[in-house]
Motif scaffolding. Structure first.
Motif, PDB file in Angstrom:
ATOM      1  N   ARG A 122       0.713  -1.318   0.130  1.00 15.92           N
ATOM      2  CA  ARG A 122       0.002  -0.110  -0.048  1.00 15.92           C
ATOM      3  C   ARG A 122       0.879   1.362  -0.049  1.00 15.92           C
ATOM      4  O   ARG A 122       0.532   2.382  -0.516  1.00 15.92           O
ATOM      5  CB  ARG A 122      -0.924  -0.069   1.267  1.00 15.92           C
ATOM      6  CG  ARG A 122      -1.879  -0.890   1.231  1.00 15.92           C
ATOM      7  CD  ARG A 122      -3.087  -0.940   0.052  1.00 15.92           C
ATOM      8  NE  ARG A 122      -3.775   0.089   0.152  1.00 15.92           N
ATOM      9  CZ  ARG A 122      -5.230  -0.015   0.689  1.00 15.92           C
ATOM     10  NH1 ARG A 122      -5.447  -0.877   1.446  1.00 15.92           N
ATOM     11  NH2 ARG A 122      -5.844   1.108   0.566  1.00 15.92           N
ATOM     12  N   LEU A 123       1.814   1.135   0.683  1.00 17.99           N
ATOM     13  CA  LEU A 123       2.974   2.356   0.802  1.00 17.99           C
ATOM     14  C   LEU A 123       3.532   2.617  -0.542  1.00 17.99           C
ATOM     15  O   LEU A 123       3.553   3.726  -1.177  1.00 17.99           O
ATOM     16  CB  LEU A 123       3.814   1.979   1.701  1.00 17.99           C
ATOM     17  CG  LEU A 123       4.815   3.283   2.118  1.00 17.99           C
ATOM     18  CD1 LEU A 123       4.040   4.332   2.753  1.00 17.99           C
ATOM     19  CD2 LEU A 123       6.014   2.710   3.178  1.00 17.99           C
ATOM     20  N   SER A 124       3.956   1.586  -1.197  1.00 17.87           N
ATOM     21  CA  SER A 124       4.402   1.559  -2.862  1.00 17.87           C
ATOM     22  C   SER A 124       3.170   2.133  -3.823  1.00 17.87           C
ATOM     23  O   SER A 124       3.843   2.776  -4.774  1.00 17.87           O
ATOM     24  CB  SER A 124       4.889   0.138  -3.313  1.00 17.87           C
ATOM     25  OG  SER A 124       6.038  -0.315  -2.264  1.00 17.87           O
ATOM     26  N   ALA A 125       2.098   1.868  -3.147  1.00 14.98           N
ATOM     27  CA  ALA A 125       0.972   2.388  -4.259  1.00 14.98           C
ATOM     28  C   ALA A 125       0.718   3.891  -4.103  1.00 14.98           C
ATOM     29  O   ALA A 125      -0.130   4.449  -4.754  1.00 14.98           O
ATOM     30  CB  ALA A 125      -0.103   1.510  -3.948  1.00 14.98           C
ATOM     31  N   GLY A 126       1.293   4.543  -3.264  1.00 16.35           N
ATOM     32  CA  GLY A 126       1.399   5.651  -2.621  1.00 16.35           C
ATOM     33  C   GLY A 126       0.045   6.355  -1.781  1.00 16.35           C
ATOM     34  O   GLY A 126      -0.576   7.252  -1.675  1.00 16.35           O
ATOM     35  N   GLU A 127      -0.140   5.176  -0.991  1.00 15.71           N
ATOM     36  CA  GLU A 127      -1.205   5.194  -0.085  1.00 15.71           C
ATOM     37  C   GLU A 127      -0.700   4.984   1.434  1.00 15.71           C
ATOM     38  O   GLU A 127      -1.048   4.165   2.040  1.00 15.71           O
ATOM     39  CB  GLU A 127      -2.340   4.189  -0.473  1.00 15.71           C
ATOM     40  CG  GLU A 127      -3.054   4.239  -1.636  1.00 15.71           C
ATOM     41  CD  GLU A 127      -3.767   3.082  -2.009  1.00 15.71           C
ATOM     42  OE1 GLU A 127      -3.627   1.938  -1.544  1.00 15.71           O
ATOM     43  OE2 GLU A 127      -4.877   3.534  -2.775  1.00 15.71           O
ATOM     44  N   PRO A 128       0.093   6.320   2.030  1.00 19.67           N
ATOM     45  CA  PRO A 128       0.687   5.673   3.158  1.00 19.67           C
ATOM     46  C   PRO A 128      -0.172   5.431   4.414  1.00 19.67           C
ATOM     47  O   PRO A 128       0.023   4.474   5.301  1.00 19.67           O
ATOM     48  CB  PRO A 128       1.516   7.064   3.462  1.00 19.67           C
ATOM     49  CG  PRO A 128       0.998   7.936   2.492  1.00 19.67           C
ATOM     50  CD  PRO A 128       0.311   7.275   1.424  1.00 19.67           C
ATOM     51  N   GLU A 129      -1.291   6.467   4.593  1.00 19.65           N
ATOM     52  CA  GLU A 129      -2.351   6.331   5.566  1.00 19.65           C
ATOM     53  C   GLU A 129      -3.050   5.051   5.564  1.00 19.65           C
ATOM     54  O   GLU A 129      -3.302   4.358   6.403  1.00 19.65           O
ATOM     55  CB  GLU A 129      -3.200   7.575   5.680  1.00 19.65           C
ATOM     56  CG  GLU A 129      -4.046   7.635   7.023  1.00 19.65           C
ATOM     57  CD  GLU A 129      -4.954   8.901   6.807  1.00 19.65           C
ATOM     58  OE1 GLU A 129      -6.059   8.879   7.443  1.00 19.65           O
ATOM     59  OE2 GLU A 129      -4.634  10.019   6.503  1.00 19.65           O
ATOM     60  N   ALA A 130      -3.422   4.741   4.455  1.00 20.88           N
ATOM     61  CA  ALA A 130      -4.204   3.363   4.061  1.00 20.88           C
ATOM     62  C   ALA A 130      -3.331   2.155   4.608  1.00 20.88           C
ATOM     63  O   ALA A 130      -3.702   1.042   5.248  1.00 20.88           O
ATOM     64  CB  ALA A 130      -4.636   3.197   2.772  1.00 20.88           C
ATOM     65  N   ALA A 131      -2.133   2.284   4.287  1.00 25.36           N
ATOM     66  CA  ALA A 131      -1.120   1.041   4.578  1.00 25.36           C
ATOM     67  C   ALA A 131      -0.935   0.935   6.038  1.00 25.36           C
ATOM     68  O   ALA A 131      -1.053  -0.159   6.706  1.00 25.36           O
ATOM     69  CB  ALA A 131       0.381   1.664   4.158  1.00 25.36           C
ATOM     70  N   VAL A 132      -0.981   2.318   6.870  1.00 24.06           N
ATOM     71  CA  VAL A 132      -0.850   2.282   8.167  1.00 24.06           C
ATOM     72  C   VAL A 132      -2.317   1.670   8.761  1.00 24.06           C
ATOM     73  O   VAL A 132      -2.388   0.883   9.646  1.00 24.06           O
ATOM     74  CB  VAL A 132      -0.438   3.530   8.898  1.00 24.06           C
ATOM     75  CG1 VAL A 132      -0.775   3.462  10.490  1.00 24.06           C
ATOM     76  CG2 VAL A 132       0.705   3.837   8.481  1.00 24.06           C
ATOM     77  N   ALA A 133      -3.522   2.164   8.090  1.00 28.50           N
ATOM     78  CA  ALA A 133      -4.711   1.630   8.559  1.00 28.50           C
ATOM     79  C   ALA A 133      -5.079   0.037   8.480  1.00 28.50           C
ATOM     80  O   ALA A 133      -5.557  -0.731   9.248  1.00 28.50           O
ATOM     81  CB  ALA A 133      -5.768   2.144   7.881  1.00 28.50           C
ATOM     82  N   GLU A 134      -4.360  -0.471   7.110  1.00 30.38           N
ATOM     83  CA  GLU A 134      -4.500  -1.820   7.131  1.00 30.38           C
ATOM     84  C   GLU A 134      -3.807  -2.601   8.028  1.00 30.38           C
ATOM     85  O   GLU A 134      -3.976  -3.693   8.696  1.00 30.38           O
ATOM     86  CB  GLU A 134      -4.021  -1.962   5.597  1.00 30.38           C
ATOM     87  CG  GLU A 134      -4.445  -3.512   5.281  1.00 30.38           C
ATOM     88  CD  GLU A 134      -3.940  -3.737   3.591  1.00 30.38           C
ATOM     89  OE1 GLU A 134      -3.587  -4.774   3.348  1.00 30.38           O
ATOM     90  OE2 GLU A 134      -4.448  -2.979   2.865  1.00 30.38           O
ATOM     91  N   GLY A 135      -2.442  -2.353   8.153  1.00 32.19           N
ATOM     92  CA  GLY A 135      -1.609  -2.924   9.428  1.00 32.19           C
ATOM     93  C   GLY A 135      -2.290  -2.911  10.744  1.00 32.19           C
ATOM     94  O   GLY A 135      -2.347  -3.779  11.636  1.00 32.19           O
ATOM     95  N   ILE A 136      -2.748  -1.727  11.225  1.00 36.82           N
ATOM     96  CA  ILE A 136      -3.373  -1.700  12.510  1.00 36.82           C
ATOM     97  C   ILE A 136      -4.539  -2.570  12.410  1.00 36.82           C
ATOM     98  O   ILE A 136      -4.845  -3.002  13.397  1.00 36.82           O
ATOM     99  CB  ILE A 136      -3.790  -0.104  12.874  1.00 36.82           C
ATOM    100  CG1 ILE A 136      -2.653   0.883  12.868  1.00 36.82           C
ATOM    101  CG2 ILE A 136      -4.953  -0.139  13.942  1.00 36.82           C
ATOM    102  CD1 ILE A 136      -2.979   2.150  13.004  1.00 36.82           C
ATOM    103  N   GLU A 137      -5.476  -2.630  11.359  1.00 37.20           N
ATOM    104  CA  GLU A 137      -6.605  -3.464  11.621  1.00 37.20           C
ATOM    105  C   GLU A 137      -6.109  -4.937  11.507  1.00 37.20           C
ATOM    106  O   GLU A 137      -6.504  -5.912  12.417  1.00 37.20           O
ATOM    107  CB  GLU A 137      -7.451  -3.278  10.407  1.00 37.20           C
ATOM    108  CG  GLU A 137      -8.729  -4.346  10.330  1.00 37.20           C
ATOM    109  CD  GLU A 137      -9.565  -4.417  11.558  1.00 37.20           C
ATOM    110  OE1 GLU A 137     -10.308  -5.441  11.883  1.00 37.20           O
ATOM    111  OE2 GLU A 137      -9.710  -3.146  12.134  1.00 37.20           O
ATOM    112  N   ALA A 138      -5.018  -5.500  10.802  1.00 37.12           N
ATOM    113  CA  ALA A 138      -4.476  -6.906  10.769  1.00 37.12           C
ATOM    114  C   ALA A 138      -4.016  -7.262  12.382  1.00 37.12           C
ATOM    115  O   ALA A 138      -4.162  -8.347  12.833  1.00 37.12           O
ATOM    116  CB  ALA A 138      -3.596  -6.865   9.729  1.00 37.12           C
ATOM    117  N   ILE A 139      -3.428  -6.339  12.676  1.00 33.70           N
ATOM    118  CA  ILE A 139      -2.748  -6.212  14.315  1.00 33.70           C
ATOM    119  C   ILE A 139      -3.818  -6.489  14.936  1.00 33.70           C
ATOM    120  O   ILE A 139      -3.920  -7.496  16.234  1.00 33.70           O
ATOM    121  CB  ILE A 139      -1.860  -5.197  14.454  1.00 33.70           C
ATOM    122  CG1 ILE A 139      -0.418  -5.514  13.679  1.00 33.70           C
ATOM    123  CG2 ILE A 139      -1.433  -5.384  16.025  1.00 33.70           C
ATOM    124  CD1 ILE A 139       0.527  -4.355  13.651  1.00 33.70           C
TER     125      ILE A 139
END
Length: 167
Positions: A122-139
Motif C-alpha cells: 500500500r505504501l508503494s502504491a502511494g497510500e501511506p495512511e491506508a497502509a498504516v490503517a491496514e496494518g493496524i486492522e490486521a494487528i
C-alpha cells in the motif's frame, strides 16, 4: 559495506510529515484508540524518514532501528507483555513489526512479516495512511484473538496512541 544508493536515499529522504501531515497523524491515533477498545493489547506507530548517516554507514538495518525504537519508546513496558510496535522507515521503504514476549508461541514471524508486506504494498502504491490503517486492522485481529477484552474488566491504556516521529 553500504552502497552509495542507500546513502543517497538517507541523505535526501523526504520528511515524514510530507507523507503524514498532522491531520493524518491524528486519524492514525484515532485508529489506534479504536483498535485498543477491542482488545487488551497496545499498539505504537513510529516512523522516521531517515537514519543517522553514521548508522547507515555502519549498515544498521531497519530491523535494528525498530528494535531500538521498541526499547526507547517502552513498548515492552505493558502489564501483559502485549505491546506491538509498527515501525516505518521511509528512506529504506521498510516496515517492521516488533511484538513483546507475550506473543511468543502465539504469532509467528511469518504472520508479522505478512502484515509488513501488505503495508509495504500500500505504501508503494502511494497510500501511506491506508497502509498504516491496514496494518493496524490486521494487528487488531491478532490482538482480539490472543488478548481479548474481558467482560467487567477495565483495560488501562498503557502507551500513548499518538504516532511518534523519530527523525
Amino acid at each position: 559495506m553500504v552502497g552509495p544508493a542507500r546513502l543517497l536515499r538517507h541523505l535526501f529522504a523526504r520528511p515524514a510529515r510530507s507523507l503524514f501531515p498532522a491531520d493524518s497523524l491524528h486519524r492514525i491515533a484515532a485508529m489506534i484508540r479504536a483498535s485498543e477498545s477491542r482488545h487488551r493489547g497496545e499498539i505504537v506507530f513510529a516512523l522516521e524518514s531517515d537514519m543517522p548517516l553514521r548508522e547507515v554507514w555502519m549498515n544498521v538495518s531497519p530491523r535494528d532501528r525498530a528494535l531500538h525504537a521498541f526499547a526507547h519508546l517502552h513498548v515492552w513496558n505493558t502489564a501483559a507483555n502485549n505491546g506491538v510496535l509498527i515501525y516505518l522507515q521511509l528512506a529504506d521503504r521498510r516496515i517492521e513489526i516488533v511484538a513483546d514476549r507475550g506473543f511468543d508461541g502465539l504469532v509467528s514471524a511469518e504472520q508479522w512479516r505478512g502484515i509488513c508486506q501488505l503495508m509495504e504494498e500500500r505504501l508503494s502504491a502511494g497510500e501511506p495512511e491506508a497502509a498504516v490503517a491496514e496494518g493496524i486492522e490486521a494487528i487488531t485481529q491478532l490482538l482480539e484473538a490472543h488478548f481479548p477484552q474481558r467482560p467487567g474488566e477495565v483495560d488501562e491504556d498503557e502507551l500513548p496512541d499518538e504516532p511518534v516521529i523519530l527523525r
